[in-house]
Motif scaffolding. Structure first.
Motif, PDB file in Angstrom:
ATOM      1  N   LEU A  80       0.812  -1.221   0.000  1.00  0.00           N
ATOM      2  CA  LEU A  80       0.000   0.000   0.000  1.00  0.00           C
ATOM      3  C   LEU A  80       0.845   1.270   0.000  1.00  0.00           C
ATOM      4  O   LEU A  80       0.379   2.320  -0.448  1.00  0.00           O
ATOM      5  N   ASP A  81       2.073   1.194   0.489  1.00  0.00           N
ATOM      6  CA  ASP A  81       2.955   2.367   0.516  1.00  0.00           C
ATOM      7  C   ASP A  81       3.871   2.448  -0.706  1.00  0.00           C
ATOM      8  O   ASP A  81       4.674   3.382  -0.814  1.00  0.00           O
ATOM      9  N   ASP A  82       3.748   1.488  -1.600  1.00  0.00           N
ATOM     10  CA  ASP A  82       4.615   1.444  -2.780  1.00  0.00           C
ATOM     11  C   ASP A  82       4.084   2.393  -3.859  1.00  0.00           C
ATOM     12  O   ASP A  82       3.142   2.061  -4.589  1.00  0.00           O
ATOM     13  N   SER A  91      -5.522   0.379  -3.954  1.00  0.00           N
ATOM     14  CA  SER A  91      -6.838   0.482  -3.317  1.00  0.00           C
ATOM     15  C   SER A  91      -7.543  -0.871  -3.302  1.00  0.00           C
ATOM     16  O   SER A  91      -8.177  -1.245  -2.300  1.00  0.00           O
ATOM     17  N   ASN A  92      -7.424  -1.616  -4.391  1.00  0.00           N
ATOM     18  CA  ASN A  92      -8.032  -2.949  -4.458  1.00  0.00           C
ATOM     19  C   ASN A  92      -7.395  -3.899  -3.450  1.00  0.00           C
ATOM     20  O   ASN A  92      -8.082  -4.692  -2.791  1.00  0.00           O
ATOM     21  N   ILE A  93      -6.064  -3.823  -3.330  1.00  0.00           N
ATOM     22  CA  ILE A  93      -5.371  -4.672  -2.361  1.00  0.00           C
ATOM     23  C   ILE A  93      -5.777  -4.288  -0.937  1.00  0.00           C
ATOM     24  O   ILE A  93      -5.994  -5.151  -0.076  1.00  0.00           O
ATOM     25  N   ALA A  94      -5.911  -2.982  -0.696  1.00  0.00           N
ATOM     26  CA  ALA A  94      -6.337  -2.513   0.627  1.00  0.00           C
ATOM     27  C   ALA A  94      -7.722  -3.053   0.965  1.00  0.00           C
ATOM     28  O   ALA A  94      -7.982  -3.439   2.119  1.00  0.00           O
ATOM     29  N   THR A  95      -8.603  -3.093  -0.018  1.00  0.00           N
ATOM     30  CA  THR A  95      -9.948  -3.639   0.190  1.00  0.00           C
ATOM     31  C   THR A  95      -9.883  -5.114   0.556  1.00  0.00           C
ATOM     32  O   THR A  95     -10.603  -5.585   1.453  1.00  0.00           O
ATOM     33  N   GLU A  96      -9.012  -5.852  -0.123  1.00  0.00           N
ATOM     34  CA  GLU A  96      -8.862  -7.279   0.182  1.00  0.00           C
ATOM     35  C   GLU A  96      -8.352  -7.480   1.612  1.00  0.00           C
ATOM     36  O   GLU A  96      -8.848  -8.348   2.346  1.00  0.00           O
ATOM     37  N   LEU A 131      -6.916  -0.779  12.787  1.00  0.00           N
ATOM     38  CA  LEU A 131      -6.941   0.685  12.872  1.00  0.00           C
ATOM     39  C   LEU A 131      -5.911   1.290  11.925  1.00  0.00           C
ATOM     40  O   LEU A 131      -6.198   2.259  11.214  1.00  0.00           O
ATOM     41  N   ASP A 132      -4.712   0.732  11.915  1.00  0.00           N
ATOM     42  CA  ASP A 132      -3.662   1.227  11.028  1.00  0.00           C
ATOM     43  C   ASP A 132      -4.022   0.968   9.567  1.00  0.00           C
ATOM     44  O   ASP A 132      -3.856   1.833   8.703  1.00  0.00           O
ATOM     45  N   LEU A 133      -4.513  -0.224   9.285  1.00  0.00           N
ATOM     46  CA  LEU A 133      -4.901  -0.582   7.926  1.00  0.00           C
ATOM     47  C   LEU A 133      -5.952   0.378   7.373  1.00  0.00           C
ATOM     48  O   LEU A 133      -5.886   0.797   6.209  1.00  0.00           O
ATOM     49  N   GLN A 134      -6.923   0.750   8.198  1.00  0.00           N
ATOM     50  CA  GLN A 134      -8.007   1.597   7.716  1.00  0.00           C
ATOM     51  C   GLN A 134      -7.543   2.992   7.308  1.00  0.00           C
ATOM     52  O   GLN A 134      -8.136   3.612   6.428  1.00  0.00           O
ATOM     53  N   LEU A 135      -6.468   3.470   7.920  1.00  0.00           N
ATOM     54  CA  LEU A 135      -5.932   4.771   7.505  1.00  0.00           C
ATOM     55  C   LEU A 135      -5.494   4.724   6.047  1.00  0.00           C
ATOM     56  O   LEU A 135      -5.740   5.657   5.282  1.00  0.00           O
ATOM     57  N   ASP A 136      -4.864   3.630   5.663  1.00  0.00           N
ATOM     58  CA  ASP A 136      -4.445   3.455   4.265  1.00  0.00           C
ATOM     59  C   ASP A 136      -5.640   3.117   3.371  1.00  0.00           C
ATOM     60  O   ASP A 136      -5.751   3.621   2.250  1.00  0.00           O
ATOM     61  N   TYR A 137      -6.512   2.260   3.857  1.00  0.00           N
ATOM     62  CA  TYR A 137      -7.662   1.796   3.074  1.00  0.00           C
ATOM     63  C   TYR A 137      -8.554   2.950   2.639  1.00  0.00           C
ATOM     64  O   TYR A 137      -8.901   3.076   1.458  1.00  0.00           O
ATOM     65  N   PHE A 138      -8.911   3.817   3.579  1.00  0.00           N
ATOM     66  CA  PHE A 138      -9.806   4.927   3.233  1.00  0.00           C
ATOM     67  C   PHE A 138      -9.086   6.003   2.421  1.00  0.00           C
ATOM     68  O   PHE A 138      -9.680   6.598   1.521  1.00  0.00           O
TER      69      PHE A 138
END
Length: 252
Positions: A80-82, A91-96, A131-138
């Protein structure tokens, strides 16, 4: 003789079945787990253990690495940071990952006869991973919306983005619900619960300083009255002060 051989084979089969049940397999040789790994690991942790069989915990030297890998935020951040990868792909990977995380919640929720969490440290580690994941996901979801929009500054696009940020804040507020279960946590768990507020809520407010945090503030105030733990109360006080200071900056 035939009967003896039959019973021996039956016993052997039963032994092999039992061994197979307890022989849990995890991809510990991989540096990072992808969403396919998470799918397999979550299924194993949720359904591959007997009712009285203890799951991997941080305090078990032989099994610690499993839960460490499960809650390692680098597993999603490496993708997600790449910035070399496209926003839509990330974004698709974050959703998964987000969908896998929702299933992760079911792994360590068990309580004992005294209504105490059996795995409070591990459960909170899963919570904080999310919680950390959602910062990137949204953020990636909103960035994808902007990128695909003819006018990223249009009222319609801004409305969708603000709605998504509101959902993120609501999801964070759910974490504070765990304070209602404060008696279910060990003392170590209460400390970890408070640290989650200190770290992740502060980061949320840093990223979205102009968002509406009235819901979180009201929840924090209610939980402050209810909590009996000094660590948790201290974290709630700091959160309320941070929200107030952010509002004051907006008014100046």
């Amino acid at each position: 003789m035939i009967i003896i051989r039959y019973f021996f084979l039956a016993f052997l089969c039963l032994t092999l079945i039992n061994c197979k049940t307890e022989d849990h397999k995890f991809p510990l040789d991989k540096r990072y787990w992808d969403t396919n790994d998470y799918n397999d690991v979550i299924i194993e942790l949720r359904f591959g253990y007997k009712k009285d069989e203890k799951k991997p915990t941080f305090d078990n030297p032989e099994k610690r690495m499993i839960v460490q890998k499960l809650t390692d935020e680098q597993n999603f951040k490496i993708v997600l940071d790449d910035k070399e990868l496209g926003i839509k792909h990330r974004s698709n990977i974050a959703t998964e990952f987000f969908n896998q995380w929702k299933d992760m919640h079911q792994i360590y929720q068990q309580t004992d006869r005294k209504d105490k969490y059996l795995y409070d440290i591990e459960m909170l580690a899963v919570w904080q991973f999310g919680l950390d994941l959602q910062l990137d996901y949204f953020k990636l979801g909103n960035d994808d919306i902007k990128e695909r929009s003819d006018d990223p500054n249009s009222p319609k696009v801004k409305s969708v983005i603000n709605s998504n940020i509101g959902t993120l804040i609501e999801n964070y507020t759910i974490y504070l619900d765990e304070i209602n279960n404060e008696k279910a946590f060990s003392e170590e768990g209460k400390v970890k619960l408070g640290k989650g507020i200190d770290i992740y809520f502060s980061e949320l407010i840093r990223i979205y300083p102009n968002a509406n945090y009235s819901g979180i503030k009201r929840k924090a105030e209610l939980m402050l009255k209810k909590s009996k733990n000094d660590n948790v109360k201290s974290s709630l006080i700091k959160l309320i002060k941070l929200i107030n200071s952010t509002k004051n900056k907006d008014n100046t």
